[in-house]
Design a protein around this motif. Sequence first.
Motif, PDB file in Angstrom:
ATOM      1  N   SER B  38       1.041  -1.281   0.198  1.00 50.51           N
ATOM      2  CA  SER B  38       0.150  -0.322   0.106  1.00 50.51           C
ATOM      3  C   SER B  38       0.853   1.399  -0.450  1.00 50.51           C
ATOM      4  N   GLY B  39       2.112   1.110   0.391  1.00 51.18           N
ATOM      5  CA  GLY B  39       2.456   2.155   0.146  1.00 51.18           C
ATOM      6  C   GLY B  39       3.873   2.944   1.344  1.00 51.18           C
ATOM      7  N   LYS B  40       3.907   1.836   2.430  1.00 54.11           N
ATOM      8  CA  LYS B  40       4.661   2.232   3.744  1.00 54.11           C
ATOM      9  C   LYS B  40       6.078   2.348   3.884  1.00 54.11           C
ATOM     10  N   SER B  41       6.447   1.402   2.758  1.00 51.68           N
ATOM     11  CA  SER B  41       7.820   1.108   3.196  1.00 51.68           C
ATOM     12  C   SER B  41       8.605   2.296   2.336  1.00 51.68           C
ATOM     13  N   SER B  42       7.470   2.833   1.391  1.00 57.70           N
ATOM     14  CA  SER B  42       8.018   4.167   0.430  1.00 57.70           C
ATOM     15  C   SER B  42       7.841   5.577   0.846  1.00 57.70           C
ATOM     16  N   PHE B  43       6.265   5.745   1.386  1.00 58.24           N
ATOM     17  CA  PHE B  43       6.994   6.835   2.559  1.00 58.24           C
ATOM     18  C   PHE B  43       7.795   6.998   3.830  1.00 58.24           C
ATOM     19  N   ALA B  44       8.014   5.900   4.738  1.00 63.79           N
ATOM     20  CA  ALA B  44       9.005   5.821   5.240  1.00 63.79           C
ATOM     21  C   ALA B  44      10.698   6.123   3.926  1.00 63.79           C
ATOM     22  N   HIS B  45      10.426   5.385   3.219  1.00 65.34           N
ATOM     23  CA  HIS B  45      11.955   5.944   2.695  1.00 65.34           C
ATOM     24  C   HIS B  45      11.630   7.252   1.712  1.00 65.34           C
ATOM     25  N   VAL B  46      10.700   7.519   1.543  1.00 60.04           N
ATOM     26  CA  VAL B  46      10.655   9.463   0.811  1.00 60.04           C
ATOM     27  C   VAL B  46      11.434  10.298   2.146  1.00 60.04           C
ATOM     28  N   LEU B  47      10.556  10.358   2.981  1.00 58.40           N
ATOM     29  CA  LEU B  47      10.924  10.614   4.190  1.00 58.40           C
ATOM     30  C   LEU B  47      12.597  10.510   4.829  1.00 58.40           C
ATOM     31  N   ALA B  48      12.873   9.524   5.004  1.00 57.11           N
ATOM     32  CA  ALA B  48      14.509   9.905   5.196  1.00 57.11           C
ATOM     33  C   ALA B  48      15.268   9.692   3.944  1.00 57.11           C
ATOM     34  N   GLY B  49      14.587   9.993   2.693  1.00 54.99           N
ATOM     35  CA  GLY B  49      15.466  10.951   1.628  1.00 54.99           C
ATOM     36  C   GLY B  49      15.717   9.553   0.579  1.00 54.99           C
ATOM     37  N   ARG B  50      15.776   9.100   0.556  1.00 58.61           N
ATOM     38  CA  ARG B  50      15.954   7.601  -0.438  1.00 58.61           C
ATOM     39  C   ARG B  50      15.686   7.938  -2.167  1.00 58.61           C
ATOM     40  N   GLU B  51      16.444   7.522  -1.860  1.00 57.52           N
ATOM     41  CA  GLU B  51      17.110   7.791  -4.019  1.00 57.52           C
ATOM     42  C   GLU B  51      15.468   7.282  -4.324  1.00 57.52           C
ATOM     43  N   GLY B  52      15.408   7.570  -6.283  1.00 60.09           N
ATOM     44  CA  GLY B  52      14.808   6.332  -7.032  1.00 60.09           C
ATOM     45  C   GLY B  52      13.146   6.628  -6.765  1.00 60.09           C
ATOM     46  N   TYR B  53      12.697   7.462  -5.377  1.00 62.28           N
ATOM     47  CA  TYR B  53      11.516   7.833  -5.776  1.00 62.28           C
ATOM     48  C   TYR B  53      11.536   9.493  -6.140  1.00 62.28           C
ATOM     49  N   THR B  54      10.467   9.562  -6.988  1.00 61.43           N
ATOM     50  CA  THR B  54       9.990  11.241  -7.397  1.00 61.43           C
ATOM     51  C   THR B  54       9.074  11.627  -6.930  1.00 61.43           C
ATOM     52  N   VAL B  55       9.188  12.518  -6.475  1.00 60.00           N
ATOM     53  CA  VAL B  55       7.925  13.337  -6.014  1.00 60.00           C
ATOM     54  C   VAL B  55       6.866  13.937  -6.782  1.00 60.00           C
ATOM     55  N   THR B  56       6.230  14.229  -6.982  1.00 64.25           N
ATOM     56  CA  THR B  56       5.562  14.729  -8.459  1.00 64.25           C
ATOM     57  C   THR B  56       4.396  15.875  -7.502  1.00 64.25           C
ATOM     58  N   GLY B  57       4.461  15.934  -6.879  1.00 62.74           N
ATOM     59  CA  GLY B  57       3.406  16.986  -6.015  1.00 62.74           C
ATOM     60  C   GLY B  57       3.408  16.842  -4.537  1.00 62.74           C
ATOM     61  N   GLY B  58       2.877  17.721  -3.574  1.00 63.71           N
ATOM     62  CA  GLY B  58       2.768  18.273  -2.511  1.00 63.71           C
ATOM     63  C   GLY B  58       4.448  18.319  -1.540  1.00 63.71           C
ATOM     64  N   GLU B  59       4.071  18.305  -0.313  1.00 67.14           N
ATOM     65  CA  GLU B  59       5.515  19.213   0.325  1.00 67.14           C
ATOM     66  C   GLU B  59       5.084  17.993   2.022  1.00 67.14           C
ATOM     67  N   VAL B  60       6.671  18.321   2.070  1.00 65.76           N
ATOM     68  CA  VAL B  60       6.709  18.101   3.885  1.00 65.76           C
ATOM     69  C   VAL B  60       7.791  18.457   4.426  1.00 65.76           C
ATOM     70  N   ARG B  61       6.732  19.484   5.293  1.00 64.59           N
ATOM     71  CA  ARG B  61       8.188  19.881   6.827  1.00 64.59           C
ATOM     72  C   ARG B  61       7.902  19.429   7.535  1.00 64.59           C
ATOM     73  N   PHE B  62       9.380  19.286   8.193  1.00 64.69           N
ATOM     74  CA  PHE B  62       9.697  19.232   9.194  1.00 64.69           C
ATOM     75  C   PHE B  62      10.367  20.455  10.432  1.00 64.69           C
ATOM     76  N   ASP B  63       9.558  20.648  10.882  1.00 64.29           N
ATOM     77  CA  ASP B  63      10.335  21.706  11.673  1.00 64.29           C
ATOM     78  C   ASP B  63      10.130  22.524  11.049  1.00 64.29           C
ATOM     79  N   ASP B  64      10.366  23.342  10.838  1.00 64.44           N
ATOM     80  CA  ASP B  64      10.520  24.773   9.791  1.00 64.44           C
ATOM     81  C   ASP B  64      11.446  24.313   9.364  1.00 64.44           C
ATOM     82  N   GLN B  65      11.835  23.189   8.357  1.00 64.79           N
ATOM     83  CA  GLN B  65      11.986  23.468   7.494  1.00 64.79           C
ATOM     84  C   GLN B  65      11.356  22.302   6.072  1.00 64.79           C
ATOM     85  N   ASP B  66      12.099  22.620   4.399  1.00 63.06           N
ATOM     86  CA  ASP B  66      11.222  21.727   3.614  1.00 63.06           C
ATOM     87  C   ASP B  66      11.862  20.537   3.858  1.00 63.06           C
TER      88      ASP B  66
END
Lengths: 447, 250
Positions: B38-66
Amino acid sequence: MNAMLEPVERYRRLIDAVAPSLPGDDAGWLTSQRARATEHFVRQGFPTRKDEAWRYTSLERVLEQVWAPNAEPGLQPATADIAAFHLAKDAVARLVFINGRCLPGLSSLSGLPAGVQLGSLHSALEQQPERLAPWLGQAAQAGVSSFTALNTALIDDGAWVHIAVGTKLAGPVELLYLTTGPGTVAAHPRNLVVLEDGAEATVVEHYASLDDTACFTNSLTEVLLGAGAQLEHARLQDESAAARHISNVFVQQGHSSHYRAVGVSVGGLWSRSEYHNRMQQTQASCEIDGLYIAGDAQLTDVHLDIGHAVPACTSRERFKGILLGRGRAVFDGRIRVEVDAQKTDAQLANDNLMLSRDAEVDTKPQLEIFADDVKCSHGTTVGQLEPEQLFYLRSRGIGADDARRMLCLGFATEVLQACSVDGFRARVETRLQQRLAAGAVMGNSGE
Amino acid sequence: MLTVKDLRVSVDEQPILNGLNLEVGEGEVHAIMGPNGSGKSSFAHVLAGREGYTVTGGEVRFDDQDLLDLSVEERARKGLFLALQYPVELPGVSNLVFLRESLNAIRAARGEPALDAATFMKVVRDKAGQVNMSPELLKRSVNAGFSGGEKKRNEILQLALLEPRLAILDETDSGLDIDALRVVADGVNVLRSPQRAFILVTHYQRLLDYVEPDYVHVLSGGRIVRSGDKSLALELERRGYGWIAGEAAA
Ligand SMILES: Nc1ncnc2c1ncn2[C@@H]1O[C@H](COP(=O)(O)OP(=O)(O)OP(=O)(O)O)[C@@H](O)[C@H]1O
Ligand SMILES: [Mg+2]
């Protein structure tokens, strides 16, 4: 071919010129061994790229220069200068050679136990050539190549190590071969290591340069192991970037003997190392691990020729290469299992880590098996650092360059851990770190 | 602390996350459940910055940073930690060296001095004891030849050492025996604090018996399709995911 005739003639004259000054020329067996080698060398000439084992190597550059053997060093190094080259802290003896010649003043041989003979081959051949007659040239005679023949024709100095029946050395014997200018320098060290039945020893060979003089080393080490003898043989080629280096190791193994080698090649413009192992009695085993690092302008070349002639012997060969920049490597590993060598267990592996797109490796494992009840395997890989591994390290806060460095060291560690000499491993790790740090050899993280 | 807005991610042009929203505040524990793929590991990897995933939309803020702007190591240094579903083997890299380099990198980012060898050894032995990890495993190569459970313990050891602000545990509880499950749970509970948050990706209610989550989310088809409190996990345990898919479609 014709282009190669001239250097052969030049070397023939060189042999004629130095022959009268070589030690042991009153020993008939040695004189005739040298003469046979000369004849063989002249007949055979130097290899060309038409020879399969030399396909990737052009010798023209090595052969166009005249390399003077045993040149007098411009500066006599002091003991303090030499200390930086020592690898084994607990060495029981050290021999130091400069431009192929043993310098007793820099060597230390005191306190060796009874049953150990160790010193300069030159002295041994002058004082008691008949003592060496049973061994010298025994292991190195099979199918001699030009460089082996040349080394034999010029037998002069090197290390002579003899360990008597059942004698065990408490620490490594360290052999250090240095080259230094002025001028172009050649060294043809000839080493003879004999372990009688049940003897145990560790021998370290270390080839390095005192300056960046262009030098040509053509070293040959013969190892003869009696029944149950055990030798650990660590070799490091860490010469200057202008050095040409070829080394041949010939090993003859008796019943249940064990030969464990770690061979590392870091330096040199061109470096070739060959291991020729003959397990001649049953239950013998050999383990040869190797590491080569080649960067810009470097060519490193490994040739293994492992012969199983009798039943129930084991051999393991594992070589790893790290290639940077425009570095090139050749790995040619051959295991030959003769008809009678049933129950042979032989494994050969070669793994290469390519840190740059411009680096090149040619790897060629060959199993020639003529017996039917054997366990043999070989495998080779050529790859890059694994992206998952890099990600894992970086996800723990480790910077990309450090992560690459750690993975490269890890890759090398798998070979180095086969060596029991701490100082040897540490030196290689340092060299590797320096090479990795030098310049943009690692590419960037986006690769 | 973490705000994920309408995150869309694809791999090789194939959409995997399709508008994921999530808000994690300090001190909170979030459980993410959901069917396989369903995408759980993919989500975790995207948060950690693993390459190979293309972010096509939306945003993620951690504290006050992108967050998506930062390199993998920068994210870790800012306090994000991902315990992998399949921890990676690093042959030839000593576990001790790995742990020391990691800890010192994180300490440097926090403005703390590197630990000297003796202090580090003391700290690491201590933490290894806490997670019931045999000291033998510290000397071996990272995860190489470790059993599945030993690898997971090693992840928890890293969690304990690095003390991240946001820890994402991707199925760290899968394939564990009961004792090891307790170790994972204790590892989380010990670190639980008002400044720290956890995202626990899990398939099992069992872990949540030991670590009580503040929120439970169901990820399905690359989106969070339902959120609730811990009772949602109990309901999922009883009824499976089918009913949610039905409701979500309705
Ligand atoms: N690198 C990739 N290449 C191709 N497809 C991928 C890749 N990574 C993930 N996917 C696909 O994305 C989807 C989500 O995978 P993901 O691993 O995130 O699922 P998951 O929810 O963690 O599943 P599980 O519960 O089985 O661990 C799957 O269909 C998977 O095949
Ligand atoms: Mg998963």
